[in-house]
Design an enzyme around this catalytic site. Structure first.
Site: not given
Lengths: 298, 298
Positions: A197, A128, A170
């Site tokens: 993800e 992330s 994401h």
């Protein structure tokens, strides 16, 4: 001494099940003899985030975990934190806020130590926010949606481990097609990379391999046409002629030539080779066009 | 006698504000002298859906509205319904369920009348379900998401007004990138077309123009590599080398050569011409490569 692999992870990697992505990171860091530095600077959580990774990496065979966590640029000059990076065989940056992370580490001794770790062959990875910060030109924030719009995404400066890329994460789950297309429209020489993800792009020099549950999406804008210079406000942006690659686990890709490589199971090698060439450079396309013509006659 | 224009509208077109898309439809149908047949077969609503279009078309200058609404294949053979289509200068198919619509109209006298209307020069258009049904190979249903997956979308047979395309709608708003990429991976010769809400692709022969608030996204998979033949279950699909065009209002595109055309304001014509060629065919790419080389030396 050659540079180590980089793991660009799209967030929400499995920490309690098969741990496919983290197991790969642990293996690249040296397995049972690895020492992993978990950097939780981006996170707003307390030490529980470090405990979660200690447990997850423990489950895939790595017990030697250090957790340097500078929270300011001053702390990022602390020799103890720098020593933790210098002694690690793997550096793992957690999720959280990438602007916090880049603000603390970029241009500091701590950031320099991470770059040095990569240069000396250690594996460096992040999820992330820890994925985004690896690129030179970093997505700071933006809005979701599939259609690119002029003011959809804001760029900032990252650590620069990956200078020719702009990374988003994401990607599937938060519908970030549009904002990555917008950034590539602004800077068509940068390869746009969107990572889903529980999925990682493993980059060694110019070789990319995908592992995990989702896909890595690439936008190659070298030949694209856009209207970023004349578009206004929040209207949809022209982005025409972008070459798109959606690469699931097992795919390999040459980041220099920007072509798919053999690697995904199930095809005869010769056909895969042809396919790799088919999406390749101009010269290659010409050769292939002939080959396709031949095929269509049989 | 040349074929009329087709309007492929991505759903939720503005009916009470500027009515940009519906105004364009009304103008193409002949303006004040138009007679528009509103076909609400797909809709689960009552006559209020017809009233809404009667009001919206009235506001853009068309008062002559007929509303044939066959609900079964038997009703689609009713000469009165067919006569409504035969007498119209424009045929507008509402949203709803495209499987209902295709099930009633495809292969019936009513469907034949719509195809004949197109052939004699009337404008034929539709929104949402009424957009999808225009293609020969029609999206029946599917799941949202940016990443293509093998079993993500189900194809069926549409009216066939647009044989070389597969159309999806509500494209940005319902995150349908993945399912359209999946369908193009299965049938790379079909051009994938995703239309955003309140946006229309206006297609006249091989010329496409975009109007409205969002964008029309095209996936050109002619040179793509995929693993549809070996992929399994719900895992992410390989879709590499797809050429992507995201086209906002004002863009024009040649569906035959699959190149961007001059049309979007703000660029000098000669530059636009070069850009059109740059995303073009193989022969064109070669010419352009030279031109790009020249540019980089100046």
């Amino acid at each position: 001494m050659s540079s180590g692999p980089l793991l660009v992870i799209g967030g929400a990697e499995d920490k309690t099940g098969t741990r496919q992505v983290l197991a790969r990171f642990a293996k690249l860091a040296g397995g049972a003899s690895a020492r992993i530095a978990v950097v939780a600077t981006a996170s707003s959580l307390g030490d529980e985030i470090i405990d979660a990774y200690r447990e997850a990496f423990g489950a895939v065979g790595v017990s030697d975990i250090v957790a340097p966590r500078p929270r300011t640029r001053a702390e990022a000059a602390d020799p103890a934190h720098v020593a933790d990076i210098d002694g690690a065989t793997g550096v793992f940056m957690t999720g959280g806020n990438q602007s916090t992370l880049s603000g603390v580490v970029t241009g500091t001794p701590f950031g320099a130590a991470i770059k040095a770790a990569h240069a000396r062959g250690a594996v460096v990875g992040g999820t992330s926010a820890g994925a985004s910060v690896q690129s030179e030109h970093m997505v700071a924030f933006g809005r979701p949606g599939a259609t690119p719009k002029l003011r959809m995404a804001q760029m900032s400066a990252g650590l620069g481990l990956l200078p020719g890329l702009v990374i988003d994460q994401h990607f599937d789950q938060r519908n970030r097609y549009g904002r990555l297309l917008t950034l590539v429209s602004h800077a068509p020489h940068l390869l746009g990379m969107g990572v889903d993800e529980d999925t990682a792009a493993i980059i060694t020099d110019t070789h990319l391999e995908v592992t995990g549950r989702g896909a890595v999406t690439l936008f190659d804008g070298r030949w694209m046409t856009s209207n970023v210079d004349t578009a206004r406000g929040s209207s949809a942006l022209l982005a025409s002629g972008v070459i798109l690659h959606s690469l699931p686990s097992g795919s390999c890709f040459d980041l220099e030539a920007r072509v798919l490589l053999p690697g995904l199971g199930g095809r005869p090698d010769d056909l895969r080779e042809t396919h790799a060439v088919r999406t390749g450079t101009l010269e290659h396309r010409i050769d292939v066009e002939g080959a396709l013509g031949d095929q269509s006659r049989t």
